[in-house]
Scaffold this motif. Sequence first.
Motif, PDB file in Angstrom:
ATOM      1  N   ARG A  64      22.007  -8.264  40.713  1.00 24.83           N
ATOM      2  CA  ARG A  64      22.736  -7.896  39.492  1.00 24.83           C
ATOM      3  C   ARG A  64      24.176  -8.397  39.571  1.00 24.83           C
ATOM      4  O   ARG A  64      24.726  -8.916  38.592  1.00 24.83           O
ATOM      5  N   LYS A 124      12.266   2.543  40.347  1.00 22.19           N
ATOM      6  CA  LYS A 124      13.394   3.433  40.633  1.00 22.19           C
ATOM      7  C   LYS A 124      14.700   2.647  40.693  1.00 22.19           C
ATOM      8  O   LYS A 124      15.729   3.113  40.214  1.00 22.19           O
ATOM      9  N   ALA A 158      15.483  -0.047  39.068  1.00 20.78           N
ATOM     10  CA  ALA A 158      15.905  -0.382  37.703  1.00 20.78           C
ATOM     11  C   ALA A 158      16.458   0.842  36.982  1.00 20.78           C
ATOM     12  O   ALA A 158      17.423   0.744  36.205  1.00 20.78           O
ATOM     13  N   MET A 159      15.856   2.012  37.244  1.00 18.46           N
ATOM     14  CA  MET A 159      16.359   3.244  36.634  1.00 18.46           C
ATOM     15  C   MET A 159      17.769   3.554  37.133  1.00 18.46           C
ATOM     16  O   MET A 159      18.688   3.824  36.364  1.00 18.46           O
ATOM     17  N   ILE A 160      17.934   3.530  38.450  1.00 15.81           N
ATOM     18  CA  ILE A 160      19.209   3.929  39.045  1.00 15.81           C
ATOM     19  C   ILE A 160      20.311   2.948  38.667  1.00 15.81           C
ATOM     20  O   ILE A 160      21.428   3.346  38.324  1.00 15.81           O
ATOM     21  N   LEU A 161      20.006   1.665  38.699  1.00 14.59           N
ATOM     22  CA  LEU A 161      21.043   0.648  38.517  1.00 14.59           C
ATOM     23  C   LEU A 161      21.439   0.452  37.058  1.00 14.59           C
ATOM     24  O   LEU A 161      22.278  -0.396  36.755  1.00 14.59           O
ATOM     25  N   GLY A 162      20.833   1.214  36.156  1.00 15.98           N
ATOM     26  CA  GLY A 162      21.228   1.130  34.752  1.00 15.98           C
ATOM     27  C   GLY A 162      20.610  -0.043  34.023  1.00 15.98           C
ATOM     28  O   GLY A 162      20.995  -0.366  32.898  1.00 15.98           O
ATOM     29  N   ILE A 163      19.631  -0.676  34.673  1.00 11.71           N
ATOM     30  CA  ILE A 163      18.950  -1.811  34.054  1.00 11.71           C
ATOM     31  C   ILE A 163      17.885  -1.314  33.088  1.00 11.71           C
ATOM     32  O   ILE A 163      17.700  -1.870  32.006  1.00 11.71           O
ATOM     33  N   GLY A 164      17.224  -0.248  33.491  1.00 10.88           N
ATOM     34  CA  GLY A 164      16.199   0.345  32.633  1.00 10.88           C
ATOM     35  C   GLY A 164      14.821  -0.167  32.971  1.00 10.88           C
ATOM     36  O   GLY A 164      14.609  -1.362  33.146  1.00 10.88           O
TER      37      GLY A 164
END
Lengths: 488, 488
Positions: free
Chosen positions: B172, B204, B206-212
């Motif tokens: 990212r 997880k 993608a969820m945590i890193l704000g990517i979705g």
Amino acid sequence: MREPEGSLMAGEDPLGTAQAEELEAFRVEGERALDWAVDYLANNNRYPVLSQASPGDIRKLLAPSPPEEGMGLAGLVEEIERVVMPGVTHWNAPGFMAYFATTASPPGILGELYTAVLNQNALVWQSSPAITELEPVVLDWLRQMLGLPEGLFGITYDTASTSTLCAVAAAREVAVPGVGERGIDASVGLRMYASEEAHSVVDKAAMILGIGRENIRKIAVDSEYRMVPEALEAAIRADERDGKKPFCAVATVGTTSTTSIDPVPVIGQICRDHGLWLHVDAAYGGAAAILPEMRWIFDGVDQADSVCLNPHKWLMVPVDISAFYTRRPDALKRAFTFVRPYLETRFDESVVNLSDYGPQLGRRFRGLKLWLVIRAYGVDGVRQRLRRSIDLAREFEAWVGSDRRLQLMAPRPFSTVCFRAEPHGRSEEETNAFNERLLERVNASGRAFISHTVLNGAYTIRVAIGNMWTAEAHVEALKQEIERAMDG
Amino acid sequence: MREPEGSLMAGEDPLGTAQAEELEAFRVEGERALDWAVDYLANNNRYPVLSQASPGDIRKLLAPSPPEEGMGLAGLVEEIERVVMPGVTHWNAPGFMAYFATTASPPGILGELYTAVLNQNALVWQSSPAITELEPVVLDWLRQMLGLPEGLFGITYDTASTSTLCAVAAAREVAVPGVGERGIDASVGLRMYASEEAHSVVDKAAMILGIGRENIRKIAVDSEYRMVPEALEAAIRADERDGKKPFCAVATVGTTSTTSIDPVPVIGQICRDHGLWLHVDAAYGGAAAILPEMRWIFDGVDQADSVCLNPHKWLMVPVDISAFYTRRPDALKRAFTFVRPYLETRFDESVVNLSDYGPQLGRRFRGLKLWLVIRAYGVDGVRQRLRRSIDLAREFEAWVGSDRRLQLMAPRPFSTVCFRAEPHGRSEEETNAFNERLLERVNASGRAFISHTVLNGAYTIRVAIGNMWTAEAHVEALKQEIERAMDG
């Protein structure tokens, strides 16, 4: 213990001989490791507290390639002595007064031994009912010891870095439901708040979670390094006017630099008024709330959405373990849960699976060592040890106050004293350099290890007392070294 | 060891008596713990492998409140027996063949003991030169064992969850320089890619890193559960046409469900062509590359930007430790570094501070146990143990293949066999229910613990061999229980 029908005892196992041999070697080398550990803990003053290695020294002791043939178990303790010990800074020694001092106590060490032997991994309830059920009970014990409200959900993470990440992730999920699914939309304008003195883990959480460090408002502190609540409210109001979305504030009970305590009751009221998640970072200081006379440090924390403290700091538990509590476990779960078929079990409706409440699927038996420490020492024994740290720090503070060459630099609510030498007629720059040399001389003596911070540009020495073996004699030795360094 | 001038030996310490008493108790209870550990490891077949506890059973064994008075150290092992053991699923027993089987080997256990006693914390180099310098060397040993390219930067994290998070965070940062400062802007349209069979840790991350999670494209797999590279390239091209920003792909070497191996060489070429970061998740399977005959599983991994494998899975090291390698440590550092004055030291220009390369500031001595395992067994001993797992799995696979009531459900590249029973004339739904019952019966026998997955709707049993004490006799016992369950 029931023996399953037809179970295979070691004797019937074709590999039994090799296994029996390895286990016998384990017993012998394990006893040597234990003897070594007892000797180390009894005599760890014999080492310089701060490792005297230079960069590259330890690397040179290691072969560049792995051995083709193994050495077996016999002699591993000599390898530890040869390779590891020269590079050890003695966190578990009484002369360690840097950063925040810690203790790996005997019951905590035994806890890690059991954790290793059993090798539990709480992916889901059935993969370790022991972790999944013991950990919440032990965290509830600790909650009671701290005087926190009933009904809080407790979980352990490795460090306050992770606890803070989880708090902010849960807050983000509350502010933007479904953010885990859809990702962050910068146009929402998420804003979070922490004092200038908050730990860098707040910055890291904003970086990792995609919020961005620019979207943390660093709130001013007063002359005692506590967040100014009026400044917090003004920042929130300004952001609201600008169409931003304030969603989370982090208050600190025991900042890393000076151990200052933010005014949590007022901050809590502001957060409620404006709909922010309040996380209280009490990583170091929180333990003191176990003392009735120190319970006031948690005033207002009953209004927080989450709070964390690290038993691996001041509660005699080996690193790592951070205890995290929240009133809103549903938000935490929504922030992290995602389950695949290979982990579904018939118990999922009736149990809590801890991996639903944090970033990691794997989870070692981190609560075991905390349980054994509380069992071995009792609440009373924990209190005695905390009081000793505080008493020693109070005495040291009085000594600093009594020497006109030394200046206290911040209040001392816990067991950490901030001060500096102020030699006559020196510029600020020269004073900083003088204190930096002073610190290096003390650390070079080997009798103590202390660290520093910078307060409004002033190089400041921190003496953090917290190792449970630290006694008056060790503080005396530190004073001698400080005197000697000032005179030299 | 040099003795600093005027150091305080235990005898001079006013607290010396209490300390000496506690250390003597530690020696006695430590010996009992060690005896218990040897006995447990020699006889762990005596326990049902899957804990037979029902939800709530362990909680009931614990007092609702912490003890005011401590019990001291004497008798802690009885507390472990009374409270913990009924809730233990025996990950460290040879009958454990669920999820991925693991071993806490004797040298690994000793490693955890030393880690606990020394209580190192590698905030910065000087706080533990031992961790900071030993860990990279040991990871380079492991790199050589795996046949990975020279010059990779290696670091340990706790789990593959964190390794994956770090890989995607670095990717990212490369795709959107400064994202940590400014946060994610959804209009950039970040897109990442992983197969339908990739582990939930990708979701997880993608969820945590704000990517979705919505911005992960799940790529189709072939009949052997391997990512279809043409589908990957088509998805990337479609996203590029739509103005999205493909930035990261995760390939898996040894998926959790069937241990399939994605075609990394082709995926690597696609990632290079389109400028994506390629992370290879080899959490379980990677260890097999230590065998010359299995090195092919890492074909193409030399082209990846990062790769991880978990020594706590198949390399005899107690949980937790995930080994992470990257060609681009600068990106990793940019994604995570943020330093405060109280951690600055005069060494910062000349050393690597490991906390700059991950989410956590605190870092326990995780590399020590891996070092001791490699020292004790040697590369040769590690290979022997890996081969035994694979040989046993091959034999078990042949047995499944020879029984017309059983059906293999996926290829077996490593030591995990996927199969199901296919009773005559049953519907798909009935077949699923039959296999679910079969699994529960085997697990209820106590002689083995196996788990399941779901493949195209088919309930599938997984037998994962990987505990180093697992021998033919244990696999025989499992076969007996499967036969019995099918007949019953």
